[in-house]
Design an enzyme around this catalytic site. Structure first.
Site, mmCIF file in Angstrom:
data_model
loop_
_atom_site.group_PDB
_atom_site.id
_atom_site.type_symbol
_atom_site.label_atom_id
_atom_site.label_comp_id
_atom_site.label_asym_id
_atom_site.label_seq_id
_atom_site.Cartn_x
_atom_site.Cartn_y
_atom_site.Cartn_z
ATOM 1 N N LYS A 165 -3.166 -1.413 -8.198
ATOM 2 C CA LYS A 165 -4.111 -1.389 -7.630
ATOM 3 C C LYS A 165 -5.485 -1.215 -8.794
ATOM 4 O O LYS A 165 -6.375 -1.966 -9.026
ATOM 5 C CB LYS A 165 -4.532 -0.073 -6.629
ATOM 6 N N THR A 201 0.687 -1.312 -0.273
ATOM 7 C CA THR A 201 -0.103 -0.039 0.139
ATOM 8 C C THR A 201 0.773 1.286 -0.090
ATOM 9 O O THR A 201 0.034 2.366 0.027
ATOM 10 C CB THR A 201 -0.904 -0.049 1.355
ATOM 11 N N THR A 220 -8.497 2.447 -4.173
ATOM 12 C CA THR A 220 -8.162 3.664 -3.584
ATOM 13 C C THR A 220 -8.665 4.743 -4.863
ATOM 14 O O THR A 220 -8.715 4.390 -5.731
ATOM 15 C CB THR A 220 -6.668 3.457 -3.590
ATOM 16 N N ASP A 221 -8.619 6.084 -4.414
ATOM 17 C CA ASP A 221 -8.728 7.155 -5.199
ATOM 18 C C ASP A 221 -7.525 7.347 -6.363
ATOM 19 O O ASP A 221 -7.650 8.154 -7.560
ATOM 20 C CB ASP A 221 -9.106 8.604 -4.764
ATOM 21 N N GLU A 222 -6.599 6.672 -5.750
ATOM 22 C CA GLU A 222 -5.296 6.911 -6.636
ATOM 23 C C GLU A 222 -5.173 6.329 -8.141
ATOM 24 O O GLU A 222 -4.356 6.663 -8.995
ATOM 25 C CB GLU A 222 -3.909 6.533 -5.810
ATOM 26 N N LYS A 239 3.279 6.333 6.868
ATOM 27 C CA LYS A 239 2.195 7.156 5.947
ATOM 28 C C LYS A 239 2.325 8.677 6.552
ATOM 29 O O LYS A 239 2.610 8.647 7.688
ATOM 30 C CB LYS A 239 0.821 6.538 6.106
#
Ligand code: NAD
Ligand code: TYD
Length: 333
Positions: free
Chosen positions: A153, A85, A125-127, A188
């Site tokens: 992802k 992640t 994820t939005d990524e 993170k």
């Protein structure tokens, strides 16, 4: 209901397992986790002895493991939290990301097909949508991932799409904004900065700190996945966002002020390669269905800081050994 949670020893998965066991005592949770550097059974110490919970150490990228669990545990629902992640690690070692986030997802989907599992939820994820200077990503936005993490992802999410269209599998795909809260690995932004500052070390801010992320408290994300587990429509994609957008420098200043520290504790370090400027989600689809976030950003960040202050037994060991090696490679070369 027998629910297989993959990656349940990580940050978001462990919070979700705790949430489900508390709210639905009759559900059974099987947690399949490889226990990478990010997987930590300390995250679930308080529920270790719960009769409705079982832990299995295993790798979703290993087809036989996945099929064995699905065959023998009579799984009704799979929720896939397992992933590599961290964007910075994906820049140093993309292969692990492709293996888990793409091949691992493929194995789970094959298992769902073979054993006719009733529901599969992909935590993503939005990524995958890439960076957006203005406006917000909807569920229809194209995938334009920019890091090996987001590309891997996206690969897993596209496999989900193809298994909906081709095999009509009962899949829900979710794209969430950045999480924060207890048990987040101290690599993170938010937990790294809090724990560094608690140890009298500086907060390594990339570039000018102008990059923007949308932030959701992990318990709000748990509520959203619980909501979709019970009310989500199969074959659909849902964005999960809070609407709270912050520049990294704003978050850094908030943490500094909560800890009574000044900006001399910020260290501007070299920027991340391919650093996405802004992520922002249009979450109206899930909101129309009836979900909304509950936690206020500043209060939840304060609660997160309190948690890290009170639980250094949890994070101190993580900031030595393997982590230190990674940190040196990342910042000191
Ligand atoms: P994390 O890194 O804290 O935990 C990942 C977990 O997956 C660990 O327990 C690890 O041991 C396990 N794992 C890794 N590879 C595995 C494999 N091959 N087989 C089995 N288990 C494996 O991650 P997180 O922050 O809790 O994220 C969980 C999910 O949420 C991920 O899919 C991530 O892409 C997604 N997500 C995270 C965020 C965020 O801000 N953290 C935001 C949006 C989406
Ligand atoms: P991160 O928590 O790694 O999440 P993501 O990259 O998946 O959004 O980073 C959040 C933001 O914080 C991102 O813009 C990069 C920045 N950042 C720093 O400035 N310094 C750091 O040490 C880290 C880890 C992140």
């Amino acid at each position: 209901m027998n629910i297989l949670i993959t990656g349940g020893a990580g940050f978001a998965g462990s919070n979700f397992i705790r949430h489900i066991l508390k709210k639905y005592p009759d559900y059974k949770i099987i947690n399949l986790d490889k226990l990478t550097y990010a997987g930590n059974l300390d995250n679930l110490k308080d529920i270790e002895g719960n009769a409705s919970y079982e832990f299995i150490k295993g790798d979703i990228a290993d087809e036989r493991t996945v099929k064995k669990v699905l065959r023998f545990k009579k799984i009704d629902v799979v929720i896939n939290y397992a992933a590599e992640t961290h964007v910075d690690r994906s820049i140093l070692d993309p292969a692990a990301f492709v293996r888990t986030d793409v091949l691992g997802t493929h194995n789970l989907l094959e298992g769902v097909k073979e054993f006719a599992v009733g529901k599969y939820i992909q935590i993503s994820t939005d990524e995958v949508y890439g960076s957006i200077a203005k406006g917000k990503f909807t569920e229809e936005s194209p995938f334009r991932p920019n890091s090996p993490y987001s590309a891997s992802k996206a690969g897993g999410d596209l496999l989900c799409r193809s298994y909906i269209k081709t095999y009509n599998l009962p899949i829900i795909v979710t794209h969430a904004c950045n999480f924060y809260g207890p048990y987040q690995y101290p690599e993170k932004l938010i937990p790294l900065f809090i724990t560094n500052l608690l140890e009298d070390k500086k907060a390594p801010l990339y570039g000018e700190g102008k990059n923007i992320r949308e932030w959701i408290y992990v318990l709000d994300h748990c509520n959203a996945i619980d909501f979709l587990l019970h009310k989500g429509k199969l074959g659909q994609v849902y964005n999960i966002g809070s609407g709270v957008e912050k520049q990294n420098i704003q978050i850094t200043k908030l943490i500094l002020s909560e800890l009574g520290l000044g900006s001399k504790m910020i260290e501007q370090v070299k920027d991340r390669p391919g650093h996405d400027l802004r992520y922002a989600l249009d979450s109206s689809k899930i909101k129309k269905l009836g979900w909304q976030p509950e936690y206020k950003f500043e209060e939840a960040v304060r609660e997160t800081i309190r948690w890290y202050k009170n639980n250094d037994w949890w994070w101190k060991p993580l900031k030595s050994g393997e982590y230190l090696e990674y940190y040196k490679k990342q910042y000191l070369t």
